[in-house]
Design an enzyme around this catalytic site. Structure first.
Site, PDB file in Angstrom:
ATOM      1  N   ARG A 118       0.842  -1.193   0.000  1.00  0.00           N
ATOM      2  CA  ARG A 118       0.000   0.000   0.000  1.00  0.00           C
ATOM      3  C   ARG A 118       0.880   1.246   0.000  1.00  0.00           C
ATOM      4  NH1 ARG A 118      -5.143   1.746  -1.029  1.00  0.00           N
ATOM      5  NH2 ARG A 118      -6.112   2.852   0.695  1.00  0.00           N
ATOM      6  N   THR A 155      -9.810   0.354  -9.685  1.00  0.00           N
ATOM      7  CA  THR A 155      -8.803  -0.510  -9.104  1.00  0.00           C
ATOM      8  C   THR A 155      -8.819  -1.713 -10.010  1.00  0.00           C
ATOM      9  OG1 THR A 155      -9.265   0.321  -6.925  1.00  0.00           O
ATOM     10  CG2 THR A 155      -8.374  -1.884  -6.992  1.00  0.00           C
ATOM     11  N   THR A 186      -4.020  -0.598  -7.344  1.00  0.00           N
ATOM     12  CA  THR A 186      -4.814   0.556  -7.771  1.00  0.00           C
ATOM     13  C   THR A 186      -4.030   1.853  -7.760  1.00  0.00           C
ATOM     14  OG1 THR A 186      -6.933   1.675  -7.342  1.00  0.00           O
ATOM     15  CG2 THR A 186      -5.623   1.152  -5.436  1.00  0.00           C
ATOM     16  N   ASN A 233      -6.190   4.322  -7.027  1.00  0.00           N
ATOM     17  CA  ASN A 233      -7.397   4.826  -6.385  1.00  0.00           C
ATOM     18  C   ASN A 233      -8.399   5.192  -7.471  1.00  0.00           C
ATOM     19  OD1 ASN A 233      -9.197   5.363  -4.396  1.00  0.00           O
ATOM     20  ND2 ASN A 233      -8.477   7.433  -3.998  1.00  0.00           N
ATOM     21  N   ASP A 238      -7.882   8.231   0.654  1.00  0.00           N
ATOM     22  CA  ASP A 238      -8.415   7.107   1.439  1.00  0.00           C
ATOM     23  C   ASP A 238      -8.195   7.301   2.942  1.00  0.00           C
ATOM     24  OD1 ASP A 238      -9.594   5.687  -0.558  1.00  0.00           O
ATOM     25  OD2 ASP A 238      -8.018   4.190  -0.762  1.00  0.00           O
ATOM     26  N   SER A 265      -7.695   0.785   3.406  1.00  0.00           N
ATOM     27  CA  SER A 265      -8.184   0.322   2.106  1.00  0.00           C
ATOM     28  C   SER A 265      -9.359  -0.624   2.296  1.00  0.00           C
ATOM     29  CB  SER A 265      -7.047  -0.420   1.402  1.00  0.00           C
ATOM     30  OG  SER A 265      -7.507  -1.015   0.220  1.00  0.00           O
ATOM     31  N   SER A 266     -10.101  -0.812   1.198  1.00  0.00           N
ATOM     32  CA  SER A 266     -11.145  -1.842   1.187  1.00  0.00           C
ATOM     33  C   SER A 266     -10.741  -3.021   0.300  1.00  0.00           C
ATOM     34  CB  SER A 266     -12.451  -1.252   0.644  1.00  0.00           C
ATOM     35  OG  SER A 266     -12.868  -0.186   1.439  1.00  0.00           O
ATOM     36  N   GLY A 308     -13.808   0.337  -4.844  1.00  0.00           N
ATOM     37  CA  GLY A 308     -13.764   1.196  -3.666  1.00  0.00           C
ATOM     38  C   GLY A 308     -14.437   0.529  -2.482  1.00  0.00           C
TER      39      GLY A 308
END
Ligand code: DON
Length: 578
Positions: A109, A386, A404, A406, A428, A457-458, A480
């Site tokens: 990330r 993403t 991603t 985003n 985010d 993040s998801s 997302g």
């Protein structure tokens, strides 16, 4: 040896050669479905862009394993799917290593630069400046993708980095035919993208006109950047010429990423979050993604009901999904953030007893109101684009990867001279408690901006195991905030409703995220179902939309692989190892 079954524009052409082929045929006939997967008994790659899937499948054919294929596909997508495939973003990779029978989670990330600070996106009135958080040079976190892919390759690949990166360099240098999907996605965002001179140069013709489908787009600066990574590994990106280009750009336009930020970036191996769902084990990304925690939490709640008896996508089933989602997303807003900065109560949130307590609160006949639901633990401190892909090899190694920038094309700003787009992942973070981000998600202190912290993040790359411990499903999705619920419905469709992977992918999806208090849904739910939902008190979106794009591989644990691309995104492809 069985040759893969090829699917050409809807026709299924099968080449059956030896005994296991009987199992393949049976599986295909038994599936009794209108939806047909791609089948292979060797290896497979499923991604959102078919050229990149082919790159990965070719790497498998050259003797590479699922990790080599995943790294090759990741670099190829940076060329062929610039809206989400990337060098300038970040993501998460779940890897199952067959020989060691071990599953790991690689966190790559993006990270807040050292000069980032909590209120950096607030204006003089103290409100969030969304343009700054989403589209400025400061919206970018330190990119993690190159570190993540190289970490995977160096530690778990069989081939050399040069071998797996070469196809991407060729695609960038020689050019790719612009797909319908690429032409459409660039043209529809040309206003935003052409504001940045480098992005305009890289993704539009010299006179600023859009590329038409079928024309060739060459990305020479990107090829050179990939070449430096191929020659020097991660230092070929985080140091040297590419790093200098990034920092020059930051310094001349008010960005925060420094040479020290780049040099200091590390991918981190973390322990996946796993939970038992009936007899199977479901593993997904731990924090700083909220995906694993909340998917396991929701599955724990749902496990207490006989979902099969309710029927797939019946009003009673959807009601239970929605009420579980509402509670999980309420918890997300308070308890989830980067675990290196905030003590995320993973064990409590994924505890079966906690799920049972939440299940008890759910009225089976009436919708609850989100304003009445608060994050539930009592004993702790207080569009988008993403892309997901899955790879699987003949030895049983499996990769499930989501990465991603985003938003589509990230911040829209490219690193001039280096040929790639920068993420806008800083959005985010929770820029201000209670102020929704680009996905309508709210958060607080757990996900506030701090130097060196990774935004929540998801993304939910997931791998599911059967009771014997063999991997049976690799799946994940963009979308997302909707990612977690989309991936969970993929898992439920396969485990609970015994759907083949193509049917599981095509099935209509729903989503609820606590706030706003409404159900997002896809076409395909009957008018009767929608009426029953309303009668229970649910608030439904005005019209159906499209949720996620799962790119998945399924196996019954017998070595036969079933792959399905998600047709919600044009141009995706499941490719069997040739
Ligand atoms: O990490 C996240 O949760 C978001 N940045 C993901 C963005 C996304 O899925 C956009 N795709 N449609």
């Amino acid at each position: 040896m069985i040759k893969p079954i090829l699917r050409i524009t809807g026709l299924v052409l099968a080449t059956f050669i030896s005994v296991p082929a009987v199992a393949q045929t049976k599986a295909l006939l038994d599936s009794n479905t209108r939806f047909h997967p791609v089948i292979s008994s060797t290896g497979m790659v499923v991604s959102q862009e078919i050229l990149a899937s082919q790159v990965g499948a070719d790497i498998l054919a050259k003797g590479g394993n699922a990790i080599d294929a995943a790294v090759a596909t990741g670099f190829a997508l940076a060329v062929t799917l610039p809206r989400a495939g990337n060098l300038g973003g970040g993501g998460f990779m779940m890897v199952h290593l067959a020989e060691e029978n071990k599953t790991i989670a690689i966190d790559y990330r993006e990270m807040a630069p050292a000069d980032a600070f909590k209120d950096m996106f607030l204006n003089t009135e103290g409100d969030v400046d969304n343009l700054k958080a989403r589209f400025s040079i400061q919206s970018s976190g330190v990119p993690g993708t190159v570190a993540g892919l190289i970490h995977a390759q160096e530690n778990y690949g069989k081939l050399s980095l040069k071998q797996v990166i070469r196809p991407a360099i060729n695609l960038a240098r020689n050019g790719i035919p612009v797909s319908i999907s690429l032409a459409e996605s660039l043209a529809s965002r040309s206003g935003r993208l052409q504001k940045d001179a480098a992005t305009k140069k890289y993704f539009f013709k010299e006179d600023g006109a859009d590329y038409e489908a079928g024309e060739v787009i060459r990305q020479r600066d990107l090829a050179a950047t990939l070449g430096r990574i191929s020659a020097k590994g991660a230092p070929g990106f985080y140091q040297g010429k590419t790093a200098a280009l990034i920092v020059d750009q930051m310094e001349s336009t008010g960005g925060l990423i420094s040479l020290a930020d780049l040099k200091g970036y590390k991918a981190i191996e973390r322990t996946p979050v796993c939970g038992d769902y009936r007899d199977n084990k479901v593993c997904a990304m731990p924090p700083p993604s909220s995906g694993g925690v909340h998917m396991v939490q929701m599955l724990n709640i749902l496990e207490g009901w006989d979902l099969q008896a309710l029927g797939h996508n019946s009003a009673d089933y959807i009601h239970r999904l929605v009420e579980s989602m509402r509670r999980a997303y309420a918890d997300r807003s308070l308890y989830l953030g980067d675990p290196d900065f905030f003590p995320v109560p993973v064990a409590q949130l994924t505890d079966k007893k906690y799920a049972a307590a939440l299940r008890q609160q759910i009225d089976l006949d009436h919708a609850s109101r989100s304003e009445d639901i608060r994050p539930g633990l009592v004993d702790t401190a207080e569009s988008t684009e993403t892309t997901h892909y899955s790879t699987w090899d003949q030895w049983g190694n499996v990769v499930s990867n989501t990465y991603t920038l985003n938003f589509s094309y990230g911040s829209g700003i490219s690193v001039a001279g280096a040929g790639f787009l920068l993420n806008n992942e800083m959005d985010d973070f929770s820029a201000k408690p209670g102020s929704p981000n680009g996905y309508g998600l709210v958060g607080g202190i757990a996900n506030s901006i701090q130097p060196g912290k990774r935004p929540l993040s998801s993304m939910t790359p997931a791998i599911v195991f059967n009771p014997e411990g063999a991997p049976i499903l690799a799946t994940g999705s963009p979308g997302g905030s909707t990612i977690i619920t989309v991936v969970m419905q993929m898992v439920l469709n396969v485990l609970e409703f015994d759907m083949g992977i193509a049917e599981a992918t095509a099935a209509s999806r729903i989503h609820h995220q606590w706030l706003p208090d409404n159900i997002f849904y896809e076409s395909g739910l009957s008018a009767d179902t929608l009426r029953l939902m309303r009668e229970m008190g649910h608030i439904l979106n005005d019209k159906p939309g499209r949720l996620g794009a799962a790119e998945s591989i399924h196996s019954k644990g017998d070595g036969v692989l079933f792959g399905a691309e998600d047709q919600r995104r044009h141009g995706s492809g499941a490719v069997a190892q040739p």
